[in-house]
Design a protein around this motif. Structure first.
Motif, PDB file in Angstrom:
ATOM      1  N   THR A 162     -24.230  95.089  43.486  1.00  0.00           N
ATOM      2  CA  THR A 162     -24.445  94.436  42.181  1.00  0.00           C
ATOM      3  C   THR A 162     -23.449  94.940  41.148  1.00  0.00           C
ATOM      4  O   THR A 162     -23.179  94.267  40.157  1.00  0.00           O
ATOM      5  CB  THR A 162     -25.881  94.683  41.667  1.00  0.00           C
ATOM      6  OG1 THR A 162     -26.199  96.071  41.822  1.00  0.00           O
ATOM      7  CG2 THR A 162     -26.880  93.845  42.419  1.00  0.00           C
ATOM      8  N   GLU A 163     -22.857  96.103  41.391  1.00  0.00           N
ATOM      9  CA  GLU A 163     -21.800  96.597  40.508  1.00  0.00           C
ATOM     10  C   GLU A 163     -20.554  95.721  40.675  1.00  0.00           C
ATOM     11  O   GLU A 163     -19.826  95.441  39.713  1.00  0.00           O
ATOM     12  CB  GLU A 163     -21.489  98.052  40.882  1.00  0.00           C
ATOM     13  CG  GLU A 163     -20.624  98.799  39.900  1.00  0.00           C
ATOM     14  CD  GLU A 163     -19.992 100.058  40.523  1.00  0.00           C
ATOM     15  OE1 GLU A 163     -20.352 100.442  41.653  1.00  0.00           O
ATOM     16  OE2 GLU A 163     -19.111 100.624  39.866  1.00  0.00           O
ATOM     17  N   GLY A 164     -20.314  95.261  41.904  1.00  0.00           N
ATOM     18  CA  GLY A 164     -19.151  94.401  42.174  1.00  0.00           C
ATOM     19  C   GLY A 164     -19.346  93.007  41.584  1.00  0.00           C
ATOM     20  O   GLY A 164     -18.489  92.502  40.861  1.00  0.00           O
ATOM     21  N   ILE A 165     -20.472  92.387  41.915  1.00  0.00           N
ATOM     22  CA  ILE A 165     -20.796  91.066  41.316  1.00  0.00           C
ATOM     23  C   ILE A 165     -21.685  91.381  40.124  1.00  0.00           C
ATOM     24  O   ILE A 165     -22.912  91.294  40.183  1.00  0.00           O
ATOM     25  CB  ILE A 165     -21.480  90.142  42.336  1.00  0.00           C
ATOM     26  CG1 ILE A 165     -20.611  89.995  43.584  1.00  0.00           C
ATOM     27  CG2 ILE A 165     -21.760  88.765  41.728  1.00  0.00           C
ATOM     28  CD1 ILE A 165     -19.212  89.423  43.353  1.00  0.00           C
ATOM     29  N   VAL A 166     -21.027  91.773  39.021  1.00  0.00           N
ATOM     30  CA  VAL A 166     -21.721  92.362  37.872  1.00  0.00           C
ATOM     31  C   VAL A 166     -22.473  91.321  37.044  1.00  0.00           C
ATOM     32  O   VAL A 166     -23.371  91.666  36.272  1.00  0.00           O
ATOM     33  CB  VAL A 166     -20.698  93.156  37.017  1.00  0.00           C
ATOM     34  CG1 VAL A 166     -19.688  92.222  36.358  1.00  0.00           C
ATOM     35  CG2 VAL A 166     -21.380  94.034  35.996  1.00  0.00           C
ATOM     36  N   ALA A 167     -22.101  90.040  37.202  1.00  0.00           N
ATOM     37  CA  ALA A 167     -22.764  88.982  36.426  1.00  0.00           C
ATOM     38  C   ALA A 167     -22.948  87.759  37.318  1.00  0.00           C
ATOM     39  O   ALA A 167     -22.124  87.497  38.202  1.00  0.00           O
ATOM     40  CB  ALA A 167     -21.916  88.613  35.208  1.00  0.00           C
ATOM     41  N   THR A 168     -24.029  87.025  37.087  1.00  0.00           N
ATOM     42  CA  THR A 168     -24.237  85.759  37.811  1.00  0.00           C
ATOM     43  C   THR A 168     -24.420  84.641  36.778  1.00  0.00           C
ATOM     44  O   THR A 168     -25.022  84.849  35.725  1.00  0.00           O
ATOM     45  CB  THR A 168     -25.496  85.793  38.704  1.00  0.00           C
ATOM     46  OG1 THR A 168     -26.616  86.128  37.897  1.00  0.00           O
ATOM     47  CG2 THR A 168     -25.341  86.806  39.831  1.00  0.00           C
ATOM     48  N   PRO A 169     -23.883  83.463  37.082  1.00  0.00           N
ATOM     49  CA  PRO A 169     -24.060  82.333  36.155  1.00  0.00           C
ATOM     50  C   PRO A 169     -25.504  81.832  36.202  1.00  0.00           C
ATOM     51  O   PRO A 169     -26.190  82.021  37.202  1.00  0.00           O
ATOM     52  CB  PRO A 169     -23.100  81.279  36.706  1.00  0.00           C
ATOM     53  CG  PRO A 169     -22.930  81.610  38.142  1.00  0.00           C
ATOM     54  CD  PRO A 169     -23.104  83.097  38.269  1.00  0.00           C
ATOM     55  N   HIS A 170     -25.938  81.202  35.104  1.00  0.00           N
ATOM     56  CA  HIS A 170     -27.299  80.664  35.116  1.00  0.00           C
ATOM     57  C   HIS A 170     -27.321  79.255  35.716  1.00  0.00           C
ATOM     58  O   HIS A 170     -26.378  78.482  35.589  1.00  0.00           O
ATOM     59  CB  HIS A 170     -27.918  80.679  33.713  1.00  0.00           C
ATOM     60  CG  HIS A 170     -27.273  79.748  32.746  1.00  0.00           C
ATOM     61  ND1 HIS A 170     -26.208  80.104  31.963  1.00  0.00           N
ATOM     62  CD2 HIS A 170     -27.559  78.464  32.439  1.00  0.00           C
ATOM     63  CE1 HIS A 170     -25.859  79.085  31.214  1.00  0.00           C
ATOM     64  NE2 HIS A 170     -26.657  78.077  31.485  1.00  0.00           N
ATOM     65  N   SER A 171     -28.420  79.010  36.423  1.00  0.00           N
ATOM     66  CA  SER A 171     -28.662  77.676  37.009  1.00  0.00           C
ATOM     67  C   SER A 171     -29.973  77.162  36.454  1.00  0.00           C
ATOM     68  O   SER A 171     -30.777  77.937  35.941  1.00  0.00           O
ATOM     69  CB  SER A 171     -28.800  77.772  38.521  1.00  0.00           C
ATOM     70  OG  SER A 171     -27.640  78.298  39.091  1.00  0.00           O
ATOM     71  N   GLN A 172     -30.196  75.862  36.621  1.00  0.00           N
ATOM     72  CA  GLN A 172     -31.450  75.312  36.144  1.00  0.00           C
ATOM     73  C   GLN A 172     -31.937  74.222  37.063  1.00  0.00           C
ATOM     74  O   GLN A 172     -31.139  73.514  37.665  1.00  0.00           O
ATOM     75  CB  GLN A 172     -31.317  74.747  34.727  1.00  0.00           C
ATOM     76  CG  GLN A 172     -30.100  73.898  34.489  1.00  0.00           C
ATOM     77  CD  GLN A 172     -29.042  74.646  33.697  1.00  0.00           C
ATOM     78  OE1 GLN A 172     -29.343  75.545  32.919  1.00  0.00           O
ATOM     79  NE2 GLN A 172     -27.785  74.290  33.886  1.00  0.00           N
ATOM     80  N   ARG A 173     -33.266  74.113  37.163  1.00  0.00           N
ATOM     81  CA  ARG A 173     -33.804  72.951  37.853  1.00  0.00           C
ATOM     82  C   ARG A 173     -33.542  71.742  36.965  1.00  0.00           C
ATOM     83  O   ARG A 173     -33.749  71.802  35.751  1.00  0.00           O
ATOM     84  CB  ARG A 173     -35.301  73.091  38.114  1.00  0.00           C
ATOM     85  CG  ARG A 173     -35.786  71.978  39.031  1.00  0.00           C
ATOM     86  CD  ARG A 173     -37.246  72.018  39.281  1.00  0.00           C
ATOM     87  NE  ARG A 173     -37.651  73.187  40.041  1.00  0.00           N
ATOM     88  CZ  ARG A 173     -38.909  73.465  40.336  1.00  0.00           C
ATOM     89  NH1 ARG A 173     -39.866  72.674  39.899  1.00  0.00           N
ATOM     90  NH2 ARG A 173     -39.215  74.521  41.029  1.00  0.00           N
ATOM     91  N   SER A 174     -33.057  70.674  37.563  1.00  0.00           N
ATOM     92  CA  SER A 174     -32.605  69.518  36.797  1.00  0.00           C
ATOM     93  C   SER A 174     -33.216  68.250  37.377  1.00  0.00           C
ATOM     94  O   SER A 174     -33.584  68.219  38.546  1.00  0.00           O
ATOM     95  CB  SER A 174     -31.075  69.432  36.851  1.00  0.00           C
ATOM     96  OG  SER A 174     -30.521  70.669  36.447  1.00  0.00           O
ATOM     97  N   VAL A 175     -33.297  67.226  36.541  1.00  0.00           N
ATOM     98  CA  VAL A 175     -33.916  65.969  36.981  1.00  0.00           C
ATOM     99  C   VAL A 175     -33.002  64.805  36.646  1.00  0.00           C
ATOM    100  O   VAL A 175     -32.624  64.626  35.481  1.00  0.00           O
ATOM    101  CB  VAL A 175     -35.283  65.735  36.293  1.00  0.00           C
ATOM    102  CG1 VAL A 175     -35.948  64.477  36.860  1.00  0.00           C
ATOM    103  CG2 VAL A 175     -36.192  66.936  36.464  1.00  0.00           C
ATOM    104  N   ALA A 176     -32.655  64.041  37.676  1.00  0.00           N
ATOM    105  CA  ALA A 176     -31.933  62.780  37.452  1.00  0.00           C
ATOM    106  C   ALA A 176     -32.974  61.667  37.479  1.00  0.00           C
ATOM    107  O   ALA A 176     -33.648  61.472  38.490  1.00  0.00           O
ATOM    108  CB  ALA A 176     -30.894  62.559  38.537  1.00  0.00           C
TER     109      ALA A 176
END
Ligand code: GTP
Length: 308
Positions: free
Chosen positions: A192-206
């Motif tokens: 987790t030190e290497g991949i220090v940040a993760t982008p946010h995702s969201q449940r989405s509806v089409a």
């Protein structure tokens, strides 16, 4: 029927006169056998709205029971397909001679489909909210199929910002370490030190609505779901093993989307479909960065067609 029963609808006139756009019943609960293209006919538990207009200003009311019994006949002895929907609308109007010349009916139900996992080949159920609406307005027929499709969207901006932090952590860790080799870097990237940040995702509806025509008798529910899910690439999953979850993570990373991107993808995919006379799309990203949603809307853009 006893002859003495009062019949208000037939023998009384309205206290206050006026024509009405729609009169009928909302939320009728009934089982309906749905004909969906390439699927076995399937019983669903539907909520139905049934309406006619009231064009005679003096008439007391419409005959609710006639609409109900026509619907009951469809529910008990027929299947819900394009042709039977048209016949039902005709029946609503012909059962109200002199009172009505417009009719509308709407069926709302969940339609379950078996969907395959990404890698492991496991199958699971997904429920798709479906709305089928028929309108006969001034002799103009409109049959509409609407479906909600849920998927995951990962924010491209957040992904770029996360990558920048990962690059910075990499520089901080290894710029003074000339002896670091590939194995060291490989191991560090797995922390987790290497991949220090993760982008946010969201449940989405089409949310999608399409206008159908007589070329389709069975409703193209699966075709429409496939078109949307293939274009987006990240539909929510049913059965998930670890290999499926990893593939889902890869697909999210390779299909970063703002709500604008999702709308344009679907717009492009739907413009290639010849089956539908018109379409309307609303994309909802139920943000995890914000407490509000990111939303975009697009239509086919034909004259007299759907309005955004
Ligand atoms: N039009 C109307 N009917 C209502 C409403 N609420 C309840 N009803 C009842 O719906 C019932 C069925 O009406 P109709 O279809 O006229 O029944 P009917 O007279 O036995 O049937 P027909 O002989 O075919 O006219 C009646 O008992 C109405 O009182 C309403 O808001 N409007």
């Amino acid at each position: 029927m006893p002859t003495s029963m009062p019949d208000i609808a037939n023998h009384t006139t309205a206290q206050t006169e006026g024509t009405l756009d729609w009169v009928g019943m909302g939320n009728i609960e009934m089982p309906v056998m749905v004909a969906s293209k390439d699927e076995a006919e399937r019983m669903v538990s539907a909520h139905v709205d049934a309406f006619v207009n009231l064009k005679e200003p003096k008439a007391k009311g419409i005959h609710m029971s006639r609409l109900y019994l026509l619907l009951d006949e469809l529910s008990s002895n027929q299947i819900l397909n394009y042709q039977n929907l048209v016949t039902l609308l005709d029946g609503f109007i012909s059962s109200h001679q002199d009172l009505s010349d417009n009719a509308k009916v709407q069926f709302r139900f969940d339609y379950h489909l078996r969907r395959k996992s990404l890698i492991s080949g496991k199958l699971g159920w997904k429920a798709y909210p479906v709305v089928i609406t028929g309108r006969l307005n001034q002799g103009v027929l409109e049959i509409e199929l609407a479906i909600d499709v849920r998927y995951s969207s990962t924010c491209p901006c957040s992904a770029a910002l996360a990558r920048q932090l990962i690059q910075k952590a990499f520089t901080d860790k290894f710029s003074d370490n000339g002896e670091a080799n590939l194995a060291d870097i490989h191991e560090w990237l797995g922390t987790t030190e290497g991949i220090v940040a993760t982008p946010h995702s969201q449940r989405s509806v089409a949310e999608i609505k399409v206008k159908l025509n007589q070329k389709v008798n069975d409703f193209p529910i699966t075709d429409l779901v496939d078109t949307i899910e293939d274009a987006l690439q990240t539909p929510v999953q049913a059965a998930v093993k670890r290999e499926d979850e990893q593939e889902f993570a890869r697909l999210n990373g390779q299909n970063l989307m703002f709500c604008e991107d999702a709308a344009r993808r679907l717009q492009h995919a739907m413009n290639l479909e010849a089956t539908y006379d018109d379409f309307w799309l609303k994309i909802n990203h139920l943000e995890s960065l914000h407490a509000h949603d990111a939303v975009s809307v697009v239509t086919k853009g034909i004259t007299g067609g759907y309005q955004a």
